[in-house]
Design a protein around this motif. Structure first.
Motif, PDB file in Angstrom:
ATOM      1  N   LEU A 131     -38.982   6.229 -60.974  1.00 42.96           N
ATOM      2  CA  LEU A 131     -39.723   6.852 -62.059  1.00 42.96           C
ATOM      3  C   LEU A 131     -39.930   5.857 -63.198  1.00 42.96           C
ATOM      4  O   LEU A 131     -38.960   5.297 -63.724  1.00 42.96           O
ATOM      5  N   VAL A 132     -41.191   5.628 -63.566  1.00 36.80           N
ATOM      6  CA  VAL A 132     -41.518   4.702 -64.650  1.00 36.80           C
ATOM      7  C   VAL A 132     -42.615   5.310 -65.529  1.00 36.80           C
ATOM      8  O   VAL A 132     -43.322   6.219 -65.098  1.00 36.80           O
ATOM      9  N   ASN A 133     -42.711   4.791 -66.750  1.00 39.87           N
ATOM     10  CA  ASN A 133     -43.806   5.200 -67.619  1.00 39.87           C
ATOM     11  C   ASN A 133     -44.342   4.002 -68.380  1.00 39.87           C
ATOM     12  O   ASN A 133     -43.665   2.994 -68.556  1.00 39.87           O
ATOM     13  N   GLN A 134     -45.595   4.132 -68.798  1.00 38.62           N
ATOM     14  CA  GLN A 134     -46.252   3.073 -69.548  1.00 38.62           C
ATOM     15  C   GLN A 134     -46.214   3.422 -71.030  1.00 38.62           C
ATOM     16  O   GLN A 134     -46.603   4.525 -71.428  1.00 38.62           O
ATOM     17  N   ARG A 135     -45.767   2.480 -71.828  1.00 45.00           N
ATOM     18  CA  ARG A 135     -45.624   2.697 -73.266  1.00 45.00           C
ATOM     19  C   ARG A 135     -46.995   2.824 -73.913  1.00 45.00           C
ATOM     20  O   ARG A 135     -47.880   2.016 -73.690  1.00 45.00           O
ATOM     21  N   GLY A 136     -47.148   3.860 -74.725  1.00 45.33           N
ATOM     22  CA  GLY A 136     -48.422   4.158 -75.355  1.00 45.33           C
ATOM     23  C   GLY A 136     -48.633   3.428 -76.669  1.00 45.33           C
ATOM     24  O   GLY A 136     -47.735   2.749 -77.180  1.00 45.33           O
ATOM     25  N   ASP A 147     -49.177   6.547 -69.213  1.00 40.51           N
ATOM     26  CA  ASP A 147     -49.159   6.819 -67.777  1.00 40.51           C
ATOM     27  C   ASP A 147     -47.722   7.025 -67.349  1.00 40.51           C
ATOM     28  O   ASP A 147     -46.802   6.428 -67.914  1.00 40.51           O
ATOM     29  N   ILE A 148     -47.529   7.883 -66.377  1.00 46.79           N
ATOM     30  CA  ILE A 148     -46.214   8.165 -65.802  1.00 46.79           C
ATOM     31  C   ILE A 148     -46.409   8.195 -64.303  1.00 46.79           C
ATOM     32  O   ILE A 148     -47.376   8.791 -63.816  1.00 46.79           O
ATOM     33  N   ARG A 149     -45.505   7.577 -63.573  1.00 49.80           N
ATOM     34  CA  ARG A 149     -45.683   7.625 -62.112  1.00 49.80           C
ATOM     35  C   ARG A 149     -44.371   7.425 -61.369  1.00 49.80           C
ATOM     36  O   ARG A 149     -43.420   6.861 -61.888  1.00 49.80           O
ATOM     37  N   TRP A 150     -44.401   7.940 -60.149  1.00 49.49           N
ATOM     38  CA  TRP A 150     -43.375   7.627 -59.171  1.00 49.49           C
ATOM     39  C   TRP A 150     -43.869   6.369 -58.482  1.00 49.49           C
ATOM     40  O   TRP A 150     -44.775   6.413 -57.663  1.00 49.49           O
TER      41      TRP A 150
END
Length: 181
Positions: free
Chosen positions: A42-47, A143-146
């Motif tokens: 699980l990761v996310n992209q910093r806005g 963005d958030i993704r597996w």
């Protein structure tokens, strides 16, 4: 004896309170799921609302609030940043690092003086949980993704989180005998 520390600074606020400026405690969370024989993290992209590393990827992470444990902060950060309920995943975990963290990093690095407590879990699931930024602060994530583990090297990570993922995989391998490296 001589020490290399710099004393914490006491600041008086406009309403007369004294606040001590000191190192912060943060938590970073590795959620590794295997779905249909394939591993995902699980990761996310910093806005654009983040103070640094906007556009970079990271593991769910953040600072402790008052009156919460590091495990509670880790669960809260995963919920706020990614919309994933960690309690549901804990029930399915093959190994978990919420009752005890898998790593504590207290090495000061320049301006970033955080003590970081690393929590996480590994579970096999029939389907990946949905992700959502509905609980985010404004512009916290874009963005958030597996992310399939095979794609980790394709993203640019903040805070050396790509190294933290590799370290986490080593802990899972040691504890559960499962290797994705």
């Amino acid at each position: 004896m001589q020490f290399k520390n710099r004393p914490n600074e006491c600041v008086t606020t406009t309403d007369g309170r004294e606040v001590w400026l000191s190192r912060s405690v943060a938590t970073a969370v590795c959620i590794l799921l295997e779905c249909e024989g394939r591993p995902y993290i699980l990761v996310n992209q910093r806005g654009p609302g983040m103070p640094d590393f906007a556009g970079y990827w990271n593991l769910p992470c953040g600072y402790l609030d008052y009156d919460e444990t590091t495990a509670e902060a880790a669960m809260r950060e995963v919920w706020e940043e990614c919309g994933v309920n960690t309690l549901e995943l804990l029930a399915q975990a093959t190994c978990e690092f919420f009752s005890a963290p898998w790593d504590v990093n207290s090495t000061p690095r320049g301006a970033r003086q955080n003590v970081t407590i690393h929590h996480g879990l590994f579970a096999r699931v029939a389907q990946l949980p949905p992700v959502s930024n509905a609980n985010n602060e404004p512009d916290e994530t874009t963005d958030i993704r597996w992310l399939p583990l095979s794609d980790v090297e394709t993203l640019t990570f903040a805070f050396n989180h790509h190294e933290r993922i590799a370290d986490f995989l080593a802990h899972v391998e040691k504890l559960a005998g499962i290797s994705y490296r």
